[in-house]
Write a protein that holds these residues in place. Structure first.
Motif, mmCIF file in Angstrom:
data_model
loop_
_atom_site.group_PDB
_atom_site.id
_atom_site.type_symbol
_atom_site.label_atom_id
_atom_site.label_comp_id
_atom_site.label_asym_id
_atom_site.label_seq_id
_atom_site.Cartn_x
_atom_site.Cartn_y
_atom_site.Cartn_z
ATOM 1 N N ASP A 39 11.567 7.706 -9.371
ATOM 2 C CA ASP A 39 10.451 6.858 -8.955
ATOM 3 C C ASP A 39 9.770 7.409 -7.707
ATOM 4 N N THR A 40 10.546 7.914 -6.768
ATOM 5 C CA THR A 40 9.985 8.484 -5.547
ATOM 6 C C THR A 40 9.162 9.725 -5.860
ATOM 7 N N LEU A 41 9.653 10.576 -6.747
ATOM 8 C CA LEU A 41 8.886 11.771 -7.128
ATOM 9 C C LEU A 41 7.580 11.396 -7.817
ATOM 10 N N ALA A 42 7.619 10.406 -8.701
ATOM 11 C CA ALA A 42 6.393 9.954 -9.368
ATOM 12 C C ALA A 42 5.427 9.350 -8.355
ATOM 13 N N ARG A 43 5.954 8.570 -7.414
ATOM 14 C CA ARG A 43 5.087 7.961 -6.391
ATOM 15 C C ARG A 43 4.436 9.029 -5.521
ATOM 16 N N ILE A 44 5.167 10.065 -5.167
ATOM 17 C CA ILE A 44 4.601 11.158 -4.369
ATOM 18 C C ILE A 44 3.456 11.818 -5.128
ATOM 19 N N ALA A 45 3.654 12.042 -6.430
ATOM 20 C CA ALA A 45 2.588 12.641 -7.245
ATOM 21 C C ALA A 45 1.369 11.723 -7.303
ATOM 22 N N LEU A 46 1.592 10.433 -7.489
ATOM 23 C CA LEU A 46 0.466 9.483 -7.526
ATOM 24 C C LEU A 46 -0.248 9.413 -6.191
ATOM 25 N N ASP A 47 0.508 9.366 -5.094
ATOM 26 C CA ASP A 47 -0.095 9.263 -3.765
ATOM 27 C C ASP A 47 -0.920 10.490 -3.409
ATOM 28 N N SER A 48 -0.517 11.646 -3.913
ATOM 29 C CA SER A 48 -1.231 12.871 -3.550
ATOM 30 C C SER A 48 -2.465 13.120 -4.409
ATOM 31 N N SER A 49 -2.582 12.413 -5.544
ATOM 32 C CA SER A 49 -3.681 12.742 -6.446
ATOM 33 C C SER A 49 -4.702 11.628 -6.633
ATOM 34 N N GLY A 50 -4.420 10.443 -6.125
ATOM 35 C CA GLY A 50 -5.304 9.320 -6.399
ATOM 36 C C GLY A 50 -6.353 9.095 -5.328
ATOM 37 N N ASP A 51 -7.342 8.278 -5.681
ATOM 38 C CA ASP A 51 -8.356 7.855 -4.725
ATOM 39 C C ASP A 51 -7.840 6.624 -4.008
ATOM 40 N N GLU A 52 -8.165 6.506 -2.728
ATOM 41 C CA GLU A 52 -7.763 5.330 -1.977
ATOM 42 C C GLU A 52 -8.952 4.405 -1.802
ATOM 43 N N ASN A 53 -8.728 3.142 -2.101
ATOM 44 C CA ASN A 53 -9.706 2.095 -1.870
ATOM 45 C C ASN A 53 -8.999 0.988 -1.122
ATOM 46 N N TYR A 54 -9.708 0.331 -0.235
ATOM 47 C CA TYR A 54 -9.102 -0.704 0.581
ATOM 48 C C TYR A 54 -9.673 -2.062 0.220
ATOM 49 N N THR A 55 -8.914 -3.116 0.536
ATOM 50 C CA THR A 55 -9.314 -4.465 0.156
ATOM 51 C C THR A 55 -10.644 -4.848 0.796
ATOM 52 N N ALA A 56 -10.643 -5.175 2.055
ATOM 53 C CA ALA A 56 -11.871 -5.627 2.724
ATOM 54 C C ALA A 56 -12.210 -4.751 3.915
ATOM 55 N N ALA A 57 -11.605 -3.601 4.020
ATOM 56 C CA ALA A 57 -11.788 -2.730 5.171
ATOM 57 C C ALA A 57 -12.310 -1.370 4.715
ATOM 58 N N THR A 58 -12.812 -0.617 5.666
ATOM 59 C CA THR A 58 -13.297 0.728 5.338
ATOM 60 C C THR A 58 -12.227 1.785 5.570
ATOM 61 N N THR A 59 -11.269 1.494 6.425
ATOM 62 C CA THR A 59 -10.135 2.395 6.637
ATOM 63 C C THR A 59 -8.849 1.585 6.613
ATOM 64 N N GLU A 60 -7.755 2.256 6.394
ATOM 65 C CA GLU A 60 -6.474 1.560 6.354
ATOM 66 C C GLU A 60 -6.148 0.912 7.694
ATOM 67 N N ALA A 61 -6.546 1.552 8.799
ATOM 68 C CA ALA A 61 -6.262 1.016 10.131
ATOM 69 C C ALA A 61 -6.998 -0.298 10.395
ATOM 70 N N ASP A 62 -8.030 -0.601 9.610
ATOM 71 C CA ASP A 62 -8.797 -1.836 9.793
ATOM 72 C C ASP A 62 -8.272 -3.004 8.953
ATOM 73 N N ILE A 63 -7.282 -2.786 8.120
ATOM 74 C CA ILE A 63 -6.774 -3.850 7.252
ATOM 75 C C ILE A 63 -6.034 -4.890 8.086
ATOM 76 N N ALA A 64 -6.482 -6.150 7.953
ATOM 77 C CA ALA A 64 -5.865 -7.261 8.678
ATOM 78 C C ALA A 64 -4.897 -7.999 7.761
ATOM 79 N N ALA A 65 -4.125 -8.912 8.339
ATOM 80 C CA ALA A 65 -3.118 -9.648 7.578
ATOM 81 C C ALA A 65 -3.734 -10.462 6.450
ATOM 82 N N GLY A 66 -4.959 -10.953 6.606
ATOM 83 C CA GLY A 66 -5.601 -11.766 5.577
ATOM 84 C C GLY A 66 -6.283 -10.968 4.479
ATOM 85 N N ASP A 67 -6.334 -9.658 4.608
ATOM 86 C CA ASP A 67 -6.971 -8.809 3.600
ATOM 87 C C ASP A 67 -5.971 -8.534 2.479
#
Length: 170
Positions: A39-67
């Protein structure tokens, strides 16, 4: 016994002597660690190849508890996969792998965006291990191995990775 030029030997082997030293507890630990490693190897492959989209923020550092992940965001991911002509993984459905904390949030929605549990499917389908339901064009599977990014959000908010997958994603 001798028949013509051939000698036929017969022997009985006791089943309890085939697995000398077999310890079911050790086998269980090895199996768990094997699954965790795969599972960890598959997750590493997914994390390295996918696009990142965030809930209500433009960057991961902007994600708040309610997002939190919502049905509207899941439907948007579904539309993006369809628009890119990604083949679904299960008939007409894509797959979504979600951490139990995120599953709690999305299953809490009510009204038109409410959750469909597997026992309420219209068609009789195979329910996969850890599958928690069909929603927004995805068959959702819950896994505690979905990636958690500790303190990656605003302040000390943990962020969670949800995987939206089509056919041949790995």
């Amino acid at each position: 016994a001798e028949q013509g030029n051939a000698i036929i030997l017969s022997a009985k082997v006791r089943a309890d002597t085939l697995l000398v030293g077999f310890d079911p507890d050790v086998a269980n630990v090895l199996a768990y660690n094997m699954v965790d490693s795969l599972d960890t190897l598959a997750r590493i492959a997914l994390d390295s190849s996918g696009d990142e989209n965030y809930t209500a923020a433009t960057t991961e550092a902007d994600i708040a508890a309610g997002d939190v992940l919502t049905s509207a965001l899941a439907r948007r991911r579904h539309a993006e996969l369809r628009g890119l002509n990604v083949l679904p993984l299960f008939g007409e459905y894509y797959a979504a792998i979600v951490h139990p904390d995120v599953a709690y949030d999305i299953k809490a929605e009510t009204g038109d965006s409410s959750w469909t549990v597997p026992t309420r499917y219209n068609n009789v389908e195979r329910i996969f291990q850890n599958e928690i339901g069909v929603h927004a064009g995805f068959r959702w599977m819950e896994s505690s191995r979905a990636k958690i990014n500790t303190d990656a959000g605003a302040g000390t908010v943990d962020t969670y990775t949800t995987y939206f997958l089509g056919d041949q994603c790995l």
